[in-house]
Write an enzyme that holds these catalytic residues in place. Structure first.
Site, PDB file in Angstrom:
ATOM      1  N   HIS A 191      44.687  11.026  67.236  1.00  0.00           N
ATOM      2  CA  HIS A 191      44.228  11.451  68.567  1.00  0.00           C
ATOM      3  C   HIS A 191      45.324  12.161  69.347  1.00  0.00           C
ATOM      4  O   HIS A 191      45.070  13.097  70.102  1.00  0.00           O
ATOM      5  CB  HIS A 191      43.699  10.243  69.342  1.00  0.00           C
ATOM      6  N   ARG A 298      31.400  19.814  61.181  1.00  0.00           N
ATOM      7  CA  ARG A 298      31.487  18.488  60.550  1.00  0.00           C
ATOM      8  C   ARG A 298      31.195  17.454  61.637  1.00  0.00           C
ATOM      9  O   ARG A 298      31.689  17.595  62.759  1.00  0.00           O
ATOM     10  CB  ARG A 298      32.890  18.265  59.974  1.00  0.00           C
ATOM     11  N   ARG A 332      26.270  20.105  60.045  1.00  0.00           N
ATOM     12  CA  ARG A 332      26.123  19.353  58.796  1.00  0.00           C
ATOM     13  C   ARG A 332      25.903  17.886  59.139  1.00  0.00           C
ATOM     14  O   ARG A 332      26.644  17.312  59.950  1.00  0.00           O
ATOM     15  CB  ARG A 332      27.381  19.490  57.937  1.00  0.00           C
ATOM     16  N   GLU A 437      28.033  21.763  46.342  1.00  0.00           N
ATOM     17  CA  GLU A 437      29.365  21.216  46.114  1.00  0.00           C
ATOM     18  C   GLU A 437      29.411  20.246  44.940  1.00  0.00           C
ATOM     19  O   GLU A 437      30.447  19.700  44.612  1.00  0.00           O
ATOM     20  CB  GLU A 437      29.916  20.572  47.392  1.00  0.00           C
ATOM     21  N   ASN A 460      35.632  22.944  48.167  1.00  0.00           N
ATOM     22  CA  ASN A 460      36.596  21.829  48.077  1.00  0.00           C
ATOM     23  C   ASN A 460      36.062  20.754  47.132  1.00  0.00           C
ATOM     24  O   ASN A 460      36.748  20.292  46.227  1.00  0.00           O
ATOM     25  CB  ASN A 460      36.824  21.185  49.453  1.00  0.00           C
ATOM     26  N   ASP A 461      34.807  20.366  47.375  1.00  0.00           N
ATOM     27  CA  ASP A 461      34.216  19.357  46.501  1.00  0.00           C
ATOM     28  C   ASP A 461      33.781  19.952  45.167  1.00  0.00           C
ATOM     29  O   ASP A 461      33.897  19.302  44.133  1.00  0.00           O
ATOM     30  CB  ASP A 461      33.034  18.679  47.203  1.00  0.00           C
ATOM     31  N   ARG A 471      40.490  15.441  44.985  1.00  0.00           N
ATOM     32  CA  ARG A 471      41.111  16.469  45.825  1.00  0.00           C
ATOM     33  C   ARG A 471      42.264  15.948  46.678  1.00  0.00           C
ATOM     34  O   ARG A 471      43.073  16.721  47.180  1.00  0.00           O
ATOM     35  CB  ARG A 471      40.055  17.140  46.712  1.00  0.00           C
ATOM     36  N   CYS A 508      31.914  27.649  52.751  1.00  0.00           N
ATOM     37  CA  CYS A 508      32.636  27.001  53.848  1.00  0.00           C
ATOM     38  C   CYS A 508      33.802  26.157  53.334  1.00  0.00           C
ATOM     39  O   CYS A 508      34.411  25.413  54.083  1.00  0.00           O
ATOM     40  CB  CYS A 508      31.684  26.184  54.717  1.00  0.00           C
TER      41      CYS A 508
HETATM   42  C1  PEP Z   1      33.713  21.354  50.859  1.00  0.00           C
HETATM   43  O1  PEP Z   1      33.544  20.370  50.133  1.00  0.00           O
HETATM   44  O2  PEP Z   1      34.123  22.454  50.441  1.00  0.00           O
HETATM   45  C2  PEP Z   1      33.442  21.256  52.306  1.00  0.00           C
HETATM   46  C3  PEP Z   1      33.492  22.316  53.080  1.00  0.00           C
HETATM   47  O3  PEP Z   1      33.166  20.026  52.816  1.00  0.00           O
HETATM   48  P1  PEP Z   1      34.281  18.898  53.133  1.00  0.00           P
HETATM   49  O4  PEP Z   1      35.626  19.528  52.966  1.00  0.00           O
HETATM   50  O5  PEP Z   1      34.010  18.420  54.524  1.00  0.00           O
HETATM   51  O6  PEP Z   1      33.968  17.871  52.094  1.00  0.00           O
HETATM   52 MG    MG Z   2      32.403  18.669  50.855  1.00  0.00          MG
END
Ligand code: PEP
Ligand code: MG
Length: 590
Positions: A191, A298, A332, A437, A460-461, A471, A508
């Site tokens: 925070h 998010r 989301r 993802e 990312n996922d 990750r 994204c």
């Molecule tokens: C992803 O998985 O690429 C994504 C954008 O979602 P997060 O990073 O919140 O899992």
């Molecule tokens: Mg994700």
């Protein structure tokens, strides 16, 4: 020793040079009571009066912080006010006082015991939220010891050096006096860091023993861009950093001049350039940088202490939707699980459940929402109500196939039925998209595209699930490679599938802001890139310097390579082919 460089975590961007002032918490000096056995009515009263004082102060700080920022950030202080309502913490303290201990001693003992229970929970979010409890504990102890609460006893401009700044202390910082700060503790999403960014004060946190290395009055440089501090710089370093401050300001000015320009390739191919946000400070920054909407909001942040009620969530989405209008706000739904909020025990959501052995492969995202429909439907109702002007879209995370999409859509219908029954207004139509993802979703992307209005690639996922590589695990960092031929193939497959079904497709995940990936994604035909606000202008700069023809050649060539090593070699060459990419990448080299 001159020029001592220390690395920490970049908490808030910007570079400043100034004189340090150390602020070290003294809560270890506790007054003990020798007169055991006697019921300490006075100590109980003293404790209760400290609680009332702290509540009053926090309410005042919240009011002032709200005037300087917004409701979204002011909510951070609500978390602390909630700690004051924790009956177990307070009653256990009173019981200890009644056994003959002083108020300070009792409260410290009870609070430390509660905090140590949290210590064993290896979750970044939990550890950072522990700061809220520490904040309140520290304030109550300061009050019991008769110490002043306000840090700002120094009137001159300075850089604050502290063990840890309490979020409520950060909220009271005056930017014209505290030009930057550095702390031993803290993380990027604590925070205190969030508040520093809201107040635009450069900061580096997580420096371990910085309070032991710096003396008040010493000159230091804070480089909040790279998470570096330099103690006692010599003339040469000082001049080099003054030059960097100048260059950074000039670079920012140059980038800012792009904010109002269209995001188009040299040959006129338009790409939607949206942003990934969580909190309002990020949205404000993205709007300043000319974002064409929010590609990913998010929402995990809204569930930190306990799920926000529908009404409160509605107010937040509604505010964001109005701010970003006429562009889109893609919300989301809750992506709890994996590395996010595990074990947090919000409203007993997950502490009552057995621990997942493989949380990333477990009860996460849509799986959680479909099991806890009460929580899911409350969120859906809030999102539907916020879609007053038709610019809000829904996005479901962690979709592995058609069944989940259909179930999630049933929940949307249920949410609508409840809103009808309650007489609340909302639009019947809302666009629905899913995150791609999980590899299974990418493989059947065509069928998925037929079920929804748009797809959003979560690289990312997608990378971690395709390569079976956690990750967040530094031990397997080398294996986490979004440029792996398998990942690129799944991305291409998803884009082609969406287009075949005449749906738009965005990305994204972080790959979207990697300078070397931009020509590949553009060349593959991505319709939208959604990136962290900080990267918006750099991504636009690169897109505006590319031609679609050149990008398609790069994409075709890279997709024809079978081995990771050759892809690596190939993408290095992109840097030499496109000078703007080289220029942007130089900024990341210290
Ligand atoms: C992803 O998985 O690429 C994504 C954008 O979602 P997060 O990073 O919140 O899992
Ligand atoms: Mg994700």
């Amino acid at each position: 020793m001159k020029n001592k460089l220390i690395r920490g975590i970049p908490a808030s961007p910007g570079i400043v040079i100034g004189k340090a002032i150390r602020y070290v918490s003294e809560n270890s000096k506790i007054q003990s009571t020798s007169d055991k056995g006697k019921i300490k009515i006075d100590e109980v009263k003293k404790f209760e009066s400290a609680l009332n004082m702290v509540r009053h102060e926090l309410e005042l700080i919240r009011k002032d912080f709200l005037a300087r920022t917004d409701e979204y950030h002011a909510r951070i202080l609500d978390a602390e006010l909630l700690v004051l309502d924790d009956e177990t913490l307070m009653q256990n303290t009173i019981n200890r006082i009644k056994k003959g201990n002083s108020a300070e001693e009792s409260f410290k003992w009870v609070a430390e015991k509660a905090l140590s229970e949290f210590k064993n929970i290896k979750d970044k979010y939990i550890q950072e939220r522990v700061d809220d409890i520490r904040d309140v504990v520290e304030r109550v102890l300061r009050d019991l010891k008769g110490q002043p609460q306000n840090l700002l006893l120094h009137k001159k401009e300075h850089i604050l050096i502290a063990t840890n700044l309490l979020p409520s202390d950060t909220a009271t910082l005056d930017k014209s006096i505290v030009v930057g700060f550095a702390t031993d503790l803290g993380g990027e999403t604590s925070h205190t860091s969030i508040m520093a960014r809201a107040l635009k004060i450069p900061a580096v946190v997580g420096l371990n023993e910085i309070t032991k290395l710096i003396k008040s009055g010493e000159e230091i440089i804070i480089d909040g861009n790279h998470g570096i501090i330099i103690i006692d710089p010599d003339e040469r370093t000082r001049r080099a950093y003054e030059k960097r401050i100048y260059e950074f300001q000039e670079y920012e000015k140059e980038l800012l001049s792009l904010a109002t320009l269209p995001c188009k390739t040299l040959d006129g191919h338009a790409i939607e350039l949206a942003c990934n946000i969580e909190i309002q400070e990020e949205l404000d920054m993205a709007l300043d940088y000319g974002t064409s909407g929010v590609g990913l909001m998010r929402t995990e942040f809204l569930y930190l202490q306990k799920p926000l009620k529908e009404e409160k969530q509605f107010k937040i989405y509604d505010k964001f939707a109005r701010k970003v209008y006429p562009h889109s706000l893609i919300v989301r739904t809750l992506d709890i699980g994996g590395d996010k909020l595990i074990d947090i025990g919000i409203n007993n959501i997950s502490t009552t459940e057995p621990k997942d052995m493989n949380p990333f492969l477990g009860w996460r995202g849509i799986r959680f929402s479909l099991d806890r429909r009460d929580i899911f439907i409350a969120q859906l109702k809030a999102i539907l109500r916020a879609n007053k002007k038709g610019n809000v879209k829904l996005l479901f995370p962690m979709i592995d196939g058609i069944h989940e999409i259909r179930e999630a859509k049933k929940c949307v219908e249920k949410a609508k039925a409840q809103l009808d029954k309650e007489g609340k207004t909302y639009r019947k139509n809302i666009e629905i998209g899913v995150m791609i993802e999980i590899p299974s979703a990418a493989i059947i992307a065509e069928a998925i595209a037929r079920e929804v209005d748009f797809l959003s690639i979560g690289s990312n996922d997608l990378t971690q699930y395709t390569l079976a590589c956690d990750r967040g695990n530094m031990k397997v960092k080398e294996y986490y490679n979004p440029f792996h031929p398998a990942v690129l193939t799944l991305i291409k497959r998803t884009i082609d599938a969406a287009h075949k079904e005449r749906k738009w497709v965005g990305c994204c995940g972080e790959i979207g802001n990697h300078p070397l990936a931009i020509p590949i994604l553009v060349g593959l035909g991505i319709d939208e890139l959604s990136v962290a606000p900080l990267y918006l202008l750099e991504v636009k700069k690169i897109i505006r310097a590319l031609s679609m023809e050149e990008a398609s050649i790069i994409a075709n060539e890279v997709l024809s390579i079978d081995t990771e090593d050759e892809v690596k070699k190939y993408i290095k060459k992109i840097k030499n082919k496109i000078p703007v990419i080289r220029e942007v990448m130089k900024k990341y080299e210290e």
